[in-house]
Design a protein around this motif. Sequence first.
Motif, PDB file in Angstrom:
ATOM      1  N   CYS A   1     -33.311  73.995  83.245  1.00 24.85           N
ATOM      2  CA  CYS A   1     -32.195  73.232  83.170  1.00 24.85           C
ATOM      3  C   CYS A   1     -31.101  74.588  83.908  1.00 24.85           C
ATOM      4  O   CYS A   1     -31.288  75.558  83.814  1.00 24.85           O
ATOM      5  CB  CYS A   1     -31.757  73.041  81.642  1.00 24.85           C
ATOM      6  N   THR A   2     -29.826  74.017  83.934  1.00 24.69           N
ATOM      7  CA  THR A   2     -28.720  74.898  84.263  1.00 24.69           C
ATOM      8  C   THR A   2     -28.127  75.421  82.808  1.00 24.69           C
ATOM      9  O   THR A   2     -28.304  75.243  81.831  1.00 24.69           O
ATOM     10  CB  THR A   2     -27.624  74.530  85.263  1.00 24.69           C
ATOM     11  N   TYR A   3     -27.328  76.530  83.208  1.00 29.54           N
ATOM     12  CA  TYR A   3     -26.611  77.207  82.143  1.00 29.54           C
ATOM     13  C   TYR A   3     -25.807  76.412  81.220  1.00 29.54           C
ATOM     14  O   TYR A   3     -25.723  76.371  80.148  1.00 29.54           O
ATOM     15  CB  TYR A   3     -25.821  78.527  82.469  1.00 29.54           C
TER      16      TYR A   3
ATOM     17  N   ASN B   1     -22.114  75.600  85.368  1.00 25.25           N
ATOM     18  CA  ASN B   1     -23.401  74.934  85.882  1.00 25.25           C
ATOM     19  C   ASN B   1     -24.300  75.511  86.706  1.00 25.25           C
ATOM     20  O   ASN B   1     -24.810  75.139  87.628  1.00 25.25           O
ATOM     21  CB  ASN B   1     -22.970  73.449  86.627  1.00 25.25           C
TER      22      ASN B   1
ATOM     23  N   ASP C   1     -27.083  78.178  88.288  1.00 18.73           N
ATOM     24  CA  ASP C   1     -28.491  78.157  88.165  1.00 18.73           C
ATOM     25  C   ASP C   1     -29.131  79.494  87.631  1.00 18.73           C
ATOM     26  O   ASP C   1     -28.716  80.365  88.320  1.00 18.73           O
ATOM     27  CB  ASP C   1     -29.375  77.582  89.233  1.00 18.73           C
ATOM     28  N   SER C   2     -30.093  79.434  87.030  1.00 19.44           N
ATOM     29  CA  SER C   2     -30.695  80.953  86.585  1.00 19.44           C
ATOM     30  C   SER C   2     -31.357  81.446  87.596  1.00 19.44           C
ATOM     31  O   SER C   2     -32.281  80.672  88.412  1.00 19.44           O
ATOM     32  CB  SER C   2     -31.388  80.834  85.271  1.00 19.44           C
TER      33      SER C   2
END
Length: 458
Positions: free
Chosen positions: A312-314, A372, A374-375
Amino acid sequence: MECSARPSPAAWRQQGTLCIAEPVPTPHATQYEVPEREPRPQEHREQERIQSKVALWDSGVREVAAPAQVMRPFDTSDQIYVMGLDLTGRYIAHTLAGCQTIPPVRYIIHEQYLHRKWDEANRRLTVYRADKRIVRDRVIVEDTSELVDSSQDIIENLIVTVPAGQVVQALENIQHRLNHRSTICLVNDGLGVAEALTEAYFHVEAKRPIFLLGHFSTALGHTDQRFSVQEVSPGRLYLSLFTKAREPDARVRIKSHPPLERTARATHFIRLLTAMPGLNATGHPMTDFLRHKLPTIAFRSIVDPLATLFGCTYDQLPGNMYARQLIDQIIGELSHVVSRLPECRNSELSRQTAVVSMLRKEVLRKLMLQKNADSRMRANTGRGWNTDLDFLAGYFIRRGRELQANVPTLNSITLAVKAKQMIRKARLEQLKAQGGGLPKGAPGGGGGGGQDQAGQKQ
């Protein structure tokens, strides 16, 4: 801001501070001596500014003044090398290229095709600051894609901004140019890199480089050009001298001082960086340095593995009550380790409750700021690339084991992420054997794959 005074090449090799043209000492002098003269007010202020910024190591170790006959003469150099094509590496190299009182900065690259990109960029580095475009060309690129002759000059001052998980591999082709005369400044999001380099290349202590740890807080942004960077908001380069941690089971506490020659070399490089216009570098004791660096390391050690594991995104983590419980649990485990670190003894970081409060506040603040996004760990895992996991969560697991501070939740999350990385790599190898590639929609999928792969190598 450019430096004005430009001494001769001989003065480059001898002067100990930046942006001040001092007479070169005679060959028979045992110490660096400057003929007595009335200092100009501007010079005096600059000398005071430099001296006030220098801090070598924590309060347990002090710089020792020795008699002139004990200090062995050595040849200092102001030549600085930078390794790292990331935003931080470009920005630091650009800043160093703006000072006229040191030799042109040498920029190390690993790929032949990047030489062509460098030529296409007119061999210049560019920083965009507000509405200004600052271009600098006092940069010499060195290609280390092929193993070079071991007779090349020793690299005395090296700044490495390569991601922590790639530093050991990145230094493989230049390890023969690094020895006890070298000082390596590690500026990346990770801890334990100096120990990994020592274990890989520098087993003999007498031939081992000095390591400086760095934390860069300037906010930077990408542009559409490889050799340019956008300055979003100014920050600072925090520096501290790395010293090997005391054995946790040692009953007697022994304070060791580096040899005087190594002390002077570390001082010289720190003086160069702290005096550099635009870099805003400052030296700190290790405890103070960790207070600045820990929030970033903790965020990437806690949140990045969870985002990778959950895919998932942050922005999907703060509202998930189970994810929040995991975050709080891991913060408690990290705080337990930090509070028992010998480096943090007799400081605020030695109180676990204070560390928990600080880390919870900083981790949640950084998580909200990411929105939103991404890691990077999740994206690299999707591409089958290596990550910095061993120098983030892995560092706290190793130190916890040494200090008998259990981190079961962090250890389990880390093992799960590594298992996912292995599964992903095996899947990508299977797709490659079948003539396929990354599925559309996967992190790293779509166009630009060749460029991304080359970027991972760099």
